[in-house]
Write an enzyme that holds these catalytic residues in place. Structure first.
Site, short mmCIF file in Angstrom:
data_model
loop_
_atom_site.label_atom_id
_atom_site.label_comp_id
_atom_site.label_asym_id
_atom_site.label_seq_id
_atom_site.Cartn_x
_atom_site.Cartn_y
_atom_site.Cartn_z
N GLY A 14 0.84 -1.20 0.00
CA GLY A 14 0.00 0.00 0.00
C GLY A 14 0.87 1.25 0.00
O GLY A 14 1.83 1.33 0.76
N ARG A 75 0.86 -4.95 -5.03
CA ARG A 75 0.99 -6.14 -4.18
C ARG A 75 1.27 -7.27 -5.17
O ARG A 75 0.61 -7.34 -6.20
CB ARG A 75 -0.29 -6.38 -3.38
CG ARG A 75 -0.69 -5.13 -2.54
CD ARG A 75 -1.72 -5.47 -1.50
NE ARG A 75 -2.25 -4.28 -0.86
CZ ARG A 75 -1.72 -3.69 0.22
NH1 ARG A 75 -0.64 -4.21 0.78
NH2 ARG A 75 -2.29 -2.63 0.76
N ASP A 106 5.39 -5.02 6.11
CA ASP A 106 5.92 -6.33 6.50
C ASP A 106 5.86 -7.37 5.37
O ASP A 106 6.76 -8.21 5.26
CB ASP A 106 5.26 -6.85 7.79
CG ASP A 106 3.75 -6.84 7.73
OD1 ASP A 106 3.19 -6.35 6.72
OD2 ASP A 106 3.12 -7.33 8.68
N GLY A 107 4.85 -7.28 4.49
CA GLY A 107 4.78 -8.21 3.35
C GLY A 107 5.98 -7.98 2.43
O GLY A 107 6.60 -8.94 1.93
N THR A 129 4.39 2.57 5.44
CA THR A 129 2.98 2.14 5.50
C THR A 129 2.23 3.09 6.42
O THR A 129 2.78 3.49 7.45
CB THR A 129 2.81 0.69 6.01
OG1 THR A 129 1.44 0.50 6.42
CG2 THR A 129 3.69 0.37 7.21
N ASP A 131 -0.11 2.33 8.27
CA ASP A 131 -0.63 1.62 9.45
C ASP A 131 0.24 1.73 10.70
O ASP A 131 -0.21 1.46 11.80
CB ASP A 131 -0.82 0.14 9.13
CG ASP A 131 -1.99 -0.10 8.21
OD1 ASP A 131 -2.74 0.86 7.95
OD2 ASP A 131 -2.16 -1.24 7.73
N ASP A 133 2.41 -0.25 11.72
CA ASP A 133 2.41 -1.53 12.43
C ASP A 133 3.73 -2.29 12.28
O ASP A 133 3.73 -3.52 12.26
CB ASP A 133 1.24 -2.40 11.92
CG ASP A 133 1.31 -2.64 10.42
OD1 ASP A 133 2.09 -1.94 9.73
OD2 ASP A 133 0.59 -3.52 9.93
N GLY A 174 -6.49 0.42 9.03
CA GLY A 174 -5.75 -0.32 10.06
C GLY A 174 -6.30 -1.74 10.10
O GLY A 174 -7.18 -2.05 10.89
N ARG A 175 -5.77 -2.57 9.20
CA ARG A 175 -6.27 -3.94 9.06
C ARG A 175 -5.94 -4.76 10.29
O ARG A 175 -6.77 -5.52 10.78
CB ARG A 175 -5.63 -4.55 7.81
CG ARG A 175 -6.33 -5.74 7.28
CD ARG A 175 -5.87 -6.12 5.91
NE ARG A 175 -4.50 -5.68 5.58
CZ ARG A 175 -4.08 -5.50 4.35
NH1 ARG A 175 -4.89 -5.69 3.34
NH2 ARG A 175 -2.83 -5.16 4.12
N GLN A 260 -7.12 8.39 3.34
CA GLN A 260 -6.00 8.43 4.29
C GLN A 260 -4.67 8.06 3.65
O GLN A 260 -3.60 8.30 4.21
CB GLN A 260 -6.26 7.45 5.45
CG GLN A 260 -7.48 7.80 6.26
CD GLN A 260 -8.05 6.59 6.98
OE1 GLN A 260 -7.77 6.36 8.14
NE2 GLN A 260 -8.87 5.81 6.28
#
Ligand code: F6P
Length: 327
Positions: A14, A75, A106-107, A129, A131, A133, A174-175, A260
């Site tokens: 993303g 992706r 992370d992917g 990202t 996120d 995360d 935020g998955r 966002q």
């Protein structure tokens, strides 16, 4: 230590505001060290297809302030197959790339670690990202911009919620992580915040909203992370309305979604992206490999690419308590 003369750079997963500032920093730092730079388009997809473009100092002019990514992003499920990685390795060799800089999440880093192990191509990750995360950095590139976009929109929703005495369920991205939800909830003065890291107790939520809507304030905002246990704002709405106890409450859902991800990066993201992009090149020159560059307590830090995915960055539970105290 192997010498690096030419590196490839790509953005993957993303997109996030500040990716361009990072591409610029990597390119210009590399050129300052007399390294050649090749841009790889559409992340691992471009690596598989050999979609490379030679970069110079001018190819990254006027992008520090722009959202999206000039290198485009994707992706790439194909890269998680051996054949895809084999094709990518052939293109890396043909182009004479000695190392890669990957800007993503992370992917992206899991793919990079696999590629490194199989084909021995040095790779450095920059955390990009919205996120936030990723373990190994206090903030990821794009997070601050997304957070500010979310807060700006919550402010707007607050006006109309107040005018109509309505309850708004605002869904933010935020998955798997609630950083945007938690912090936009605090910054936007939300009455309740629901995040993936906590269990969602519907009875408690209903009680809380009822007490809020019948007390001094007749409008309320609930910020829901898309990856909350229930699965987002629409599902929360269905749950709230399932037993008739919300019939009297005027309720609306607003999903902020990809708004966002776009827009100009904030000052904070531009500086972070510039520092991490330059640090990635320095790390490669110093002989580091298969690590992500991050900023922890203001200091540059390297974390093994696999470690980034295996360890989870925790939200600050004190902030969650604060949302309750302040609502
Ligand atoms: O990785 C960031 C993110 O924006 C997540 O918050 C969101 O779930 C996902 O990407 C959406 O991805 P896509 O744009 O591929 O649908």
């Amino acid at each position: 230590m192997r010498s690096i003369r030419r590196l490839g750079i790509f953005t993957s997963g993303g997109d996030a505001p500040g990716m361009n500032a990072c591409v610029r920093a990597v390119t210009r730092t590399a050129i300052a060290h007399d390294l050649g730079v090749w841009g790889i388009r559409r992340g691992y997809e471009g690596l598989i297809e050999g979609d490379f473009v030679k970069m110079d100092g001018r190819s990254v002019s006027n992008i520090v302030q722009t959202g999206g990514t000039i290198l485009k992003s994707a992706r790439s499920p194909r890269f998680f197959g051996e054949e895809g990685r084999q094709q990518a390795a052939c293109h890396v060799e043909e182009a004479g790339l000695d190392a890669l800089v990957a800007i993503g999440g992370d992917g992206t880093f899991a793919g990079g670690a696999l590629f490194h192990d199989e084909h021995d191509v040095p790779i450095i990750g920059c955390p990009g990202t919205i996120d936030n995360d990723l373990y190994g950095t206090d903030e990821t590139i794009g997070y601050d911009s997304a957070l500010n976009t979310a807060i700006e929109n919550i402010d707007r929703i607050r006006d109309t919620a107040d005018a109509h005495d309505r309850l708004f369920l605002v869904e933010v991205m935020g998955r798997d992580a609630g950083f945007i939800a938690l912090n936009s909830g605090i910054g936007g003065g939300a009455e309740l915040v629901l995040i993936p890291e906590t269990v969602t107790n519907m009875n408690e939520i209903k009680e809380r909203i009822h007490s809020l809507m019948t007390a001094q304030t007749r409008s309320s905002i609930v910020v829901v992370a898309e990856g909350d246990e229930l699965g987002g704002a629409e599902k929360l709405k269905r749950e709230l309305q399932s037993d008739g106890s919300f019939d009297e409450i005027d309720l609306r859902v607003c999903i902020l979604g990809h708004t966002q991800r776009g827009g100009a990066p904030t000052a904070r993201d531009r500086v972070l992206a510039s520092r991490l992009g330059a640090a990635a090149v320095d790390a490669l020159i110093d002989g580091h490999d298969s690590v992500m560059v991050g900023l922890v307590n203001g200091e540059l830090k390297l974390t093994g690419l696999r470690g980034v995915g295996r360890r989870k960055k925790s939200i600050d539970y004190e902030l969650l308590k604060l949302t309750q105290v302040l609502s």
